[in-house]
Design an enzyme around this catalytic site. Structure first.
Site, PDB file in Angstrom:
ATOM      1  CG  ASP A 100      -0.179  -0.411   2.469  1.00 16.83           C
ATOM      2  OD1 ASP A 100       0.879   0.188   2.773  1.00 16.83           O
ATOM      3  OD2 ASP A 100      -0.644  -1.341   3.163  1.00 16.83           O
ATOM      4  CG  ASP A 143       1.026   4.130   4.493  1.00 16.29           C
ATOM      5  OD1 ASP A 143      -0.114   3.891   4.036  1.00 16.29           O
ATOM      6  OD2 ASP A 143       1.608   3.378   5.282  1.00 16.29           O
ATOM      7  CG  ASP A 187       8.970   0.251  12.501  1.00 15.44           C
ATOM      8  OD1 ASP A 187       9.330   0.942  11.528  1.00 15.44           O
ATOM      9  OD2 ASP A 187       8.144  -0.676  12.411  1.00 15.44           O
TER      10      ASP A 187
HETATM   11  P1  ATP Z   1       4.137  -3.546   4.991  1.00 12.36           P
HETATM   12  O1  ATP Z   1       4.834  -3.830   3.717  1.00 12.36           O
HETATM   13  O2  ATP Z   1       3.966  -4.745   5.846  1.00 12.36           O
HETATM   14  O3  ATP Z   1       2.887  -2.725   4.857  1.00 12.36           O
HETATM   15  P2  ATP Z   1       5.152  -1.214   6.227  1.00 12.36           P
HETATM   16  O4  ATP Z   1       6.575  -0.835   6.506  1.00 12.36           O
HETATM   17  O5  ATP Z   1       4.411  -0.364   5.267  1.00 12.36           O
HETATM   18  O6  ATP Z   1       5.197  -2.710   5.794  1.00 12.36           O
HETATM   19  P3  ATP Z   1       3.035  -0.756   8.105  1.00 12.36           P
HETATM   20  O7  ATP Z   1       2.648  -1.624   9.211  1.00 12.36           O
HETATM   21  O8  ATP Z   1       2.128  -0.604   6.939  1.00 12.36           O
HETATM   22  O9  ATP Z   1       4.449  -1.287   7.609  1.00 12.36           O
HETATM   23  O10 ATP Z   1       3.400   0.660   8.709  1.00 12.36           O
HETATM   24  C1  ATP Z   1       3.733   1.780   7.909  1.00 12.36           C
HETATM   25  C2  ATP Z   1       4.909   2.545   8.506  1.00 12.36           C
HETATM   26  O11 ATP Z   1       4.557   3.059   9.797  1.00 12.36           O
HETATM   27  C3  ATP Z   1       6.180   1.725   8.726  1.00 12.36           C
HETATM   28  O12 ATP Z   1       6.965   1.629   7.550  1.00 12.36           O
HETATM   29  C4  ATP Z   1       6.850   2.505   9.826  1.00 12.36           C
HETATM   30  O13 ATP Z   1       7.529   3.613   9.317  1.00 12.36           O
HETATM   31  C5  ATP Z   1       5.683   2.995  10.674  1.00 12.36           C
HETATM   32  N1  ATP Z   1       5.343   2.067  11.773  1.00 12.36           N
HETATM   33  C6  ATP Z   1       4.464   1.037  11.729  1.00 12.36           C
HETATM   34  N2  ATP Z   1       4.397   0.409  12.901  1.00 12.36           N
HETATM   35  C7  ATP Z   1       5.245   1.054  13.731  1.00 12.36           C
HETATM   36  C8  ATP Z   1       5.631   0.876  15.088  1.00 12.36           C
HETATM   37  N3  ATP Z   1       5.119  -0.096  15.838  1.00 12.36           N
HETATM   38  N4  ATP Z   1       6.520   1.749  15.604  1.00 12.36           N
HETATM   39  C9  ATP Z   1       7.049   2.758  14.867  1.00 12.36           C
HETATM   40  N5  ATP Z   1       6.738   2.953  13.584  1.00 12.36           N
HETATM   41  C10 ATP Z   1       5.856   2.118  13.008  1.00 12.36           C
HETATM   42 MG    MG Z   2       2.396  -0.662   4.739  1.00 13.38          MG
END
Ligand code: ATP
Ligand code: MG
Length: 441
Positions: free
Chosen positions: A62, A64, A155
């Site tokens: 997705d 963001d 994170d």
């Molecule tokens: P995915 O490919 O699984 O969607 P993602 O990196 O986009 O991986 P998400 O869970 O969609 O992960 O979260 C989006 C963003 O928000 C992450 O890339 C990170 O920057 C931030 N984030 C998510 N969860 C946390 C957390 N627990 N603590 C700090 N930052 C977080």
């Molecule tokens: Mg994501």
């Protein structure tokens, strides 16, 4: 307020010719949102996993967006949008192809989705409340921050890169580009502190390392060992969410192996059995399904943990003449499901689907002999779970290939009445928080 800015040097910026991320690989919807914010005079960055994945040449799940526009300002720019979350408010911009999540830069060093926020967001979605007219919280200026602060509250370094739509550059406040090149998962800031702040990050670190084929930085890895007991205190909905995400990722076997080896799995899910060869085989089968673009419902995904245990029970409760002691199987199956169901906050409906769906496999060991039997079964909601797990039970040797063929033929005959095509609700008590329709990888 976030950590002091002086701790960090100025960001590294990769100009457009210095990186591989091309605009063409963004979704049309993400571009639309970024451009409208930019043309309205706001900073607009693509952020998070999408930047990481695009730089690695992978397709993001997705997109963001982060901006300095405030939630109400974002709302005004996009008619088809909704503000969600009470404390950390986000705007969801709705498109036919899915949702683009737009967040205002945040300063908070706390986990962005503390258990309370998750539950709040989920509760709001359950209430279907529109929060557009809610007054701005007094703490808004404390919550919102600069782009640098927004990068640092994330994170891992590789998750904190920004793609700036104004000049197509990549902005790196935390050393994420280097870690991406080296293939390293590293927390931003002190790993012990970041894991204490939000223990779920430990599971996420291991998950990313498997999904991306990255190593975990030594200090980050040591901190997982040091802090792993804390995972037991994380909220059930968030843990269940990470679990389902991993099951849907196509890398479930590897992720579970990493979770198991690091000791976080048994601490997070003491009631889920994954310590046998059989359960690892089932996870490999789940991965094969997902990687072949076949969907598995949430109850089936969770059911896959219990398949091995169920088959053992069914085997033990079958006499030499092939008679199954149904009440005994049902009772023992329930005993094995209930503790996990409670600790994972599964809904009663999910527990019911798991219980009946697994049990139905005992009735499907032989090819069906009457059309009525087939019809009666496929009309049950739990049949979807039974059918999704059926192929796994065949592979584990519980069901003969002849029976499998027989049931497939019978299902073709009953055609569209097949409940296995009906959608099932999500597994947890409340709708999954903050989730949006996902694009398949
Ligand atoms: P995915 O490919 O699984 O969607 P993602 O990196 O986009 O991986 P998400 O869970 O969609 O992960 O979260 C989006 C963003 O928000 C992450 O890339 C990170 O920057 C931030 N984030 C998510 N969860 C946390 C957390 N627990 N603590 C700090 N930052 C977080
Ligand atoms: Mg994501």
């Amino acid at each position: 307020m976030g950590p002091p800015t002086t701790e960090y040097p100025s960001p590294k910026v990769l100009a457009r010719p210095e990186h591989q991320l091309s605009r063409g690989s963004l979704s049309a919807e993400a571009l639309k949102v970024l451009y409208r914010l930019h043309r309205s005079g706001y900073a607009a960055y693509l952020v998070g996993g999408s930047v990481r994945d695009l730089l690695l040449g992978n397709r993001p799940k997705d997109f963001d967006v982060a901006t300095n526009a405030r939630p109400q300002e974002i709302r005004r720019l996009f008619r088809n949008s909704r503000v969600i979350g009470r404390r950390f408010r986000l705007v969801h911009v709705f498109f036919r192809a899915g949702i683009i999540e737009v967040a205002t830069f945040r300063a908070s060093p706390e986990p962005p989705e503390s258990p309370n926020d998750w539950e709040e967001a989920a509760a709001e979605e359950a209430e279907e409340s529109t929060t557009t007219d809610r007054p701005q919280p007094a703490t808004e200026d404390v919550v919102f921050g600069t782009p640098a602060e927004d990068a640092r509250r994330r994170d891992f370094t590789v998750n904190a890169l920004f793609y700036n739509i104004a000049d197509f550059s990549i902005i790196d406040h935390v050393g994420g580009i280097e870690d991406l090149e080296r293939g390293l998962i590293r927390t931003i800031g002190d790993p012990d502190q970041r894991f204490i702040e939000d223990p779920v990050r430990m599971m996420r670190a291991l998950e990313y390392s498997v999904r991306l084929g990255f190593d975990i930085d030594a200090r980050t890895s040591d901190a997982i060992t040091a802090q792993r007991d804390l995972i037991a205190e994380a909220s059930a909905p968030r843990l269940t969410y990470e679990l389902l995400e991993s099951l849907r990722s196509g890398h479930a076997a590897g992720i579970h192996e990493a979770w198991r080896r690091s000791g976080v799995f048994t601490r997070a899910f003491p009631d889920l059995p994954i310590d046998t060869d059989e359960s690892m085989r089932v996870l490999e089968m789940v991965d094969r399904e997902i990687n072949s673009n076949r969907e598995l419902s949430d109850p089936s995904l969770i059911g896959s943990y219990f398949l091995g245990r169920f088959l053992a029970i069914a085997e033990e409760e079958t006499s030499d003449t092939g008679r199954v002691d149904n009440p005994q199987v049902l009772g023992r199956l329930r005993e094995s499901l209930e503790p996990a169901s409670t600790s994972m906050h599964l809904s009663n409906q999910t527990l019911h689907l798991l219980h009946q769906g697994l049990f139905a496999l005992t009735k499907m060991r032989r090819p069906p002999d009457r059309g009525r039997q087939v019809l009666k079964l496929v009309r049950q909601e739990y049949f979807k779970v039974a059918w999704e797990l059926y192929g796994f039970a065949v592979a584990l040797g519980y069901i003969s290939p002849e029976a499998h063929q027989g049931w497939k033929r019978a299902l073709r005959k009953v055609g569209t009445k097949d409940r296995s095509d009906a959608p099932l609700k999500s597994a947890t008590e409340r709708p999954r928080p903050r989730r949006r329709p996902r694009r398949r990888r």
